[in-house]
Scaffold this motif. Structure first.
Motif, mmCIF file in Angstrom:
data_model
loop_
_atom_site.group_PDB
_atom_site.id
_atom_site.type_symbol
_atom_site.label_atom_id
_atom_site.label_comp_id
_atom_site.label_asym_id
_atom_site.label_seq_id
_atom_site.Cartn_x
_atom_site.Cartn_y
_atom_site.Cartn_z
ATOM 1 N N PRO A 90 0.692 -1.256 -0.013
ATOM 2 C CA PRO A 90 -0.124 -0.040 0.152
ATOM 3 C C PRO A 90 0.678 1.410 -0.030
ATOM 4 C CG PRO A 90 -0.994 -1.456 1.496
ATOM 5 C CD PRO A 90 0.424 -2.383 1.108
ATOM 6 N N ALA A 91 1.892 1.269 0.769
ATOM 7 C CA ALA A 91 2.888 2.371 0.844
ATOM 8 C C ALA A 91 3.391 2.925 -0.500
ATOM 9 C CB ALA A 91 3.756 2.341 2.070
ATOM 10 N N ARG A 92 3.312 1.908 -1.382
ATOM 11 C CA ARG A 92 4.349 2.066 -2.670
ATOM 12 C C ARG A 92 3.178 2.636 -3.625
ATOM 13 N NH1 ARG A 92 8.011 -2.315 -4.224
ATOM 14 N NH2 ARG A 92 8.854 -0.742 -5.795
ATOM 15 N N ARG A 93 1.924 2.563 -3.524
ATOM 16 C CA ARG A 93 1.022 3.024 -4.322
ATOM 17 C C ARG A 93 0.568 4.176 -4.887
ATOM 18 N NH1 ARG A 93 -3.225 -2.309 -5.009
ATOM 19 N NH2 ARG A 93 -1.650 -3.966 -4.564
ATOM 20 N N ARG A 94 1.269 5.200 -3.715
ATOM 21 C CA ARG A 94 0.614 6.614 -4.033
ATOM 22 C C ARG A 94 -0.761 6.843 -4.044
ATOM 23 N NH1 ARG A 94 3.695 9.898 -7.159
ATOM 24 N NH2 ARG A 94 2.633 11.487 -5.940
ATOM 25 N N MET A 95 -1.424 6.226 -2.896
ATOM 26 C CA MET A 95 -2.813 6.063 -2.690
ATOM 27 C C MET A 95 -3.140 6.745 -1.333
ATOM 28 S SD MET A 95 -4.060 2.810 -4.892
ATOM 29 C CE MET A 95 -3.919 2.626 -6.476
ATOM 30 N N GLY A 96 -3.854 7.700 -1.081
ATOM 31 C CA GLY A 96 -4.549 8.139 0.153
ATOM 32 C C GLY A 96 -5.697 7.527 0.676
ATOM 33 N N PHE A 97 -5.639 7.041 1.843
ATOM 34 C CA PHE A 97 -6.879 6.123 2.273
ATOM 35 C C PHE A 97 -7.319 6.751 3.539
ATOM 36 C CE2 PHE A 97 -9.432 2.585 3.608
ATOM 37 C CZ PHE A 97 -9.736 2.034 2.388
ATOM 38 N N VAL A 98 -8.856 7.050 3.378
ATOM 39 C CA VAL A 98 -9.587 7.545 4.516
ATOM 40 C C VAL A 98 -10.612 6.320 4.964
ATOM 41 C CG1 VAL A 98 -11.065 9.349 5.504
ATOM 42 C CG2 VAL A 98 -9.509 9.763 3.818
ATOM 43 N N PHE A 99 -10.285 5.920 6.252
ATOM 44 C CA PHE A 99 -11.181 4.702 6.677
ATOM 45 C C PHE A 99 -12.230 5.010 7.035
ATOM 46 C CE2 PHE A 99 -6.614 3.659 6.937
ATOM 47 C CZ PHE A 99 -6.304 2.432 6.711
ATOM 48 N N GLN A 100 -13.495 4.279 7.268
ATOM 49 C CA GLN A 100 -14.626 4.634 8.046
ATOM 50 C C GLN A 100 -14.635 5.170 9.217
ATOM 51 O OE1 GLN A 100 -17.391 1.437 7.513
ATOM 52 N NE2 GLN A 100 -19.044 2.366 8.493
ATOM 53 N N SER A 101 -13.701 4.332 10.153
ATOM 54 C CA SER A 101 -13.584 4.807 11.567
ATOM 55 C C SER A 101 -12.463 6.089 11.703
ATOM 56 C CB SER A 101 -13.333 3.616 12.266
ATOM 57 O OG SER A 101 -11.765 3.181 11.910
ATOM 58 N N TYR A 102 -12.037 6.603 10.832
ATOM 59 C CA TYR A 102 -10.900 7.488 10.669
ATOM 60 C C TYR A 102 -9.588 7.037 11.109
ATOM 61 C CZ TYR A 102 -15.156 10.550 10.369
ATOM 62 O OH TYR A 102 -16.253 10.837 10.141
ATOM 63 N N ALA A 103 -9.607 6.111 11.992
ATOM 64 C CA ALA A 103 -8.269 5.296 12.458
ATOM 65 C C ALA A 103 -7.258 6.408 12.977
ATOM 66 C CB ALA A 103 -7.738 4.668 11.269
ATOM 67 N N LEU A 104 -7.513 7.249 13.656
ATOM 68 C CA LEU A 104 -6.702 8.252 14.224
ATOM 69 C C LEU A 104 -5.991 7.867 15.370
ATOM 70 C CD1 LEU A 104 -9.097 11.528 13.840
ATOM 71 C CD2 LEU A 104 -7.276 10.788 12.250
ATOM 72 N N ASP A 173 -13.427 5.245 2.548
ATOM 73 C CA ASP A 173 -14.343 4.049 2.674
ATOM 74 C C ASP A 173 -15.559 4.593 3.781
ATOM 75 O OD1 ASP A 173 -15.795 1.733 3.366
ATOM 76 O OD2 ASP A 173 -13.952 1.039 4.160
ATOM 77 N N GLU A 174 -16.790 5.136 3.078
ATOM 78 C CA GLU A 174 -17.948 5.388 3.911
ATOM 79 C C GLU A 174 -17.442 6.596 4.889
ATOM 80 O OE1 GLU A 174 -21.179 3.322 4.244
ATOM 81 O OE2 GLU A 174 -20.590 1.273 3.507
ATOM 82 N N PRO A 175 -16.661 7.562 4.808
ATOM 83 C CA PRO A 175 -16.159 8.535 5.741
ATOM 84 C C PRO A 175 -17.382 9.400 6.526
ATOM 85 C CG PRO A 175 -15.783 9.287 3.388
ATOM 86 C CD PRO A 175 -16.328 7.931 3.335
ATOM 87 N N MET A 176 -18.561 9.380 5.766
ATOM 88 C CA MET A 176 -19.314 10.153 6.511
ATOM 89 C C MET A 176 -20.529 9.210 7.270
ATOM 90 S SD MET A 176 -19.907 13.186 3.781
ATOM 91 C CE MET A 176 -18.200 13.881 2.733
ATOM 92 N N SER A 177 -20.431 8.087 7.294
ATOM 93 C CA SER A 177 -21.472 7.201 7.868
ATOM 94 C C SER A 177 -21.791 7.651 9.385
ATOM 95 C CB SER A 177 -20.985 5.703 7.836
ATOM 96 O OG SER A 177 -19.827 5.539 8.322
ATOM 97 N N ALA A 178 -20.808 8.163 10.022
ATOM 98 C CA ALA A 178 -21.053 8.279 11.386
ATOM 99 C C ALA A 178 -21.635 9.661 11.961
ATOM 100 C CB ALA A 178 -20.002 8.222 12.184
ATOM 101 N N LEU A 179 -21.717 10.605 10.944
ATOM 102 C CA LEU A 179 -22.006 12.079 11.115
ATOM 103 C C LEU A 179 -23.402 11.976 10.676
ATOM 104 C CD1 LEU A 179 -19.078 13.463 9.030
ATOM 105 C CD2 LEU A 179 -19.318 12.853 11.332
ATOM 106 N N ASP A 180 -24.180 13.141 11.547
ATOM 107 C CA ASP A 180 -25.396 13.300 11.422
ATOM 108 C C ASP A 180 -25.693 14.022 9.905
ATOM 109 O OD1 ASP A 180 -25.299 16.222 11.418
ATOM 110 O OD2 ASP A 180 -25.123 16.069 13.461
ATOM 111 N N ALA A 181 -27.172 14.111 9.566
ATOM 112 C CA ALA A 181 -27.405 14.542 8.144
ATOM 113 C C ALA A 181 -27.013 15.729 7.773
ATOM 114 C CB ALA A 181 -29.040 14.367 7.998
#
Length: 365
Positions: A90-104, A173-181
């Motif tokens: 993954p680190a060599r693909r030049r792709m930024g990933f935002v997880f559903q849980s944010y994984a901070l 990956d579903e980055p807004m699923s935990a937010l209100d409408a």
């Protein structure tokens, strides 16, 4: 997310004419006997925003992880600007990933989270962190920890961290699923504006069809590990290729009947439809009428029914009409037009627009 002096850390070569920026070719992934992704192929042009849309378990997140390199396909390839990256980490693909849980990282500050993967001189890293924090409008919060942030603020941190390494692709990956409408509506507009400013190729996963239609250049509707249809939001909504897409996207009135002169006959009623060329008389067909493509009158020519329900939705009024056959039809009319014109229990007449109706395929494959 305001426009800032954000600049890329390096120049990128122009994409060769006609070559997709990202290509997924016949990718398959199974877990034991369960096929999660079934020979999927699609392409993204440079700067394009494509959304994978579907219910839980349809394979959209697995497909995103295959593109990112977090999982390896059983067969098929992933190409980045024509280069096979299927076997790259993954680190060599030049792709930024935002997880559903944010994984901070809970024990790191906003600044430390954003800069986690940055290397190089400290001063350069700090400038990059400040630049990204301004870009996503969290610069006053860089000293806080994740638990001190709202859900929307945490999402901005995760987005800034994904952009920190100047990726060619942004995967979400579903980055807004935990937010209100209300927050979702605001952030999706800001996200699309940011992606447009950066010109970054984006692959987005969601189960929310309104979100997919609002954000995307194209939408790929997934079902049972396969792409059922891919096209512009207007194509997906107005010209669904299959019965599944027609029922999955929006509200549908599906009329099953046989081809007759002028339309589709069902339950003794002829629904006016522009039939495909060379349709044989008597052929079994399914016609789709969206609720907004049905006119309504108190009397006159049309399809007779009884108004059963009326729901005020702000700009529109959603009306339920029961036909003599027992079939229930949903009609959307402007609320300024519909208010008070047709009392519940009263006789009404449907007037379908034959130019808006669509014949959809009954078989999903």
């Amino acid at each position: 997310m305001n426009d800032t002096s954000f600049t890329r850390s390096r120049e990128r070569p122009a994409l060769a004419p006609g070559r997709p920026h990202l290509a997924v070719c016949g990718v398959r992934k199974a877990y034991d006997r369960a096929v999660a992704v079934d020979a999927v192929s699609f392409e993204l042009a440079r700067g394009e925003f494509v959304t994978l849309l579907g219910d839980s378990g349809c394979g959209k997140t697995t497909l995103l992880r295959l593109v990112a390199g977090f999982a390896r396909p059983d067969s098929g390839t992933v190409l980045r600007d024509g280069e096979d990256v299927t076997g790259l980490a993954p680190a060599r693909r030049r792709m930024g990933f935002v997880f559903q849980s944010y994984a901070l990282f809970p024990t790191k500050t906003v600044a430390q989270n954003i800069g986690f993967a940055l290397t190089g001189p400290r001063a350069a890293r700090e400038r990059r962190i400040e630049e990204l924090a301004r870009l996503v409008e969290i610069d006053p919060l860089v000293g806080r920890y994740p638990h001190e942030l709202s859900g929307g603020q945490q999402q901005r941190v995760a987005l800034a961290r994904a952009l920190a390494s100047d990726p060619e692709f942004l995967l979400l990956d579903e980055p807004m699923s935990a937010l209100d409408a209300r927050i979702r509506v605001k952030l999706r507009a800001e996200l699309r504006a940011l992606v447009d400013r950066l010109g970054i190729t984006t692959l987005y996963v969601t189960h929310d069809q309104e979100e997919a239609l609002a954000l995307s250049d194209r939408v790929a509707v997934m079902r049972q590990g396969r792409i059922e249809q891919i096209g512009s939001p207007a194509d997906i909504y107005h010209r669904p290729a299959t019965r599944f897409v027609a029922t999955f996207i929006g509200i549908s009135n599906l009329i099953e009947g046989r081809a007759v002169a002028g339309g589709v006959e069902a339950e003794g009623v002829t629904w006016p439809v522009a039939l495909p060329p060379r349709t044989a008389p008597g052929a079994r067909l399914t016609a789709l009428f969206r609720p907004e493509h049905l006119g309504l009158a108190g009397e006159g020519a049309g399809i007779a029914g009884i108004l059963e329900s009326a729901t005020f939705l702000g700009a529109t009024m959603r009306l339920g009409v029961r036909l003599a056959s027992g079939r229930r039809i949903i009609v959307d009319r402007p609320s300024v037009e519909a208010g008070g014109l047709w009392p519940r229990g009263g006789a009404v007449v449907l007037r379908p627009d034959p130019l808006r109706a669509v014949i959809v395929a009954d078989e999903p494959r």
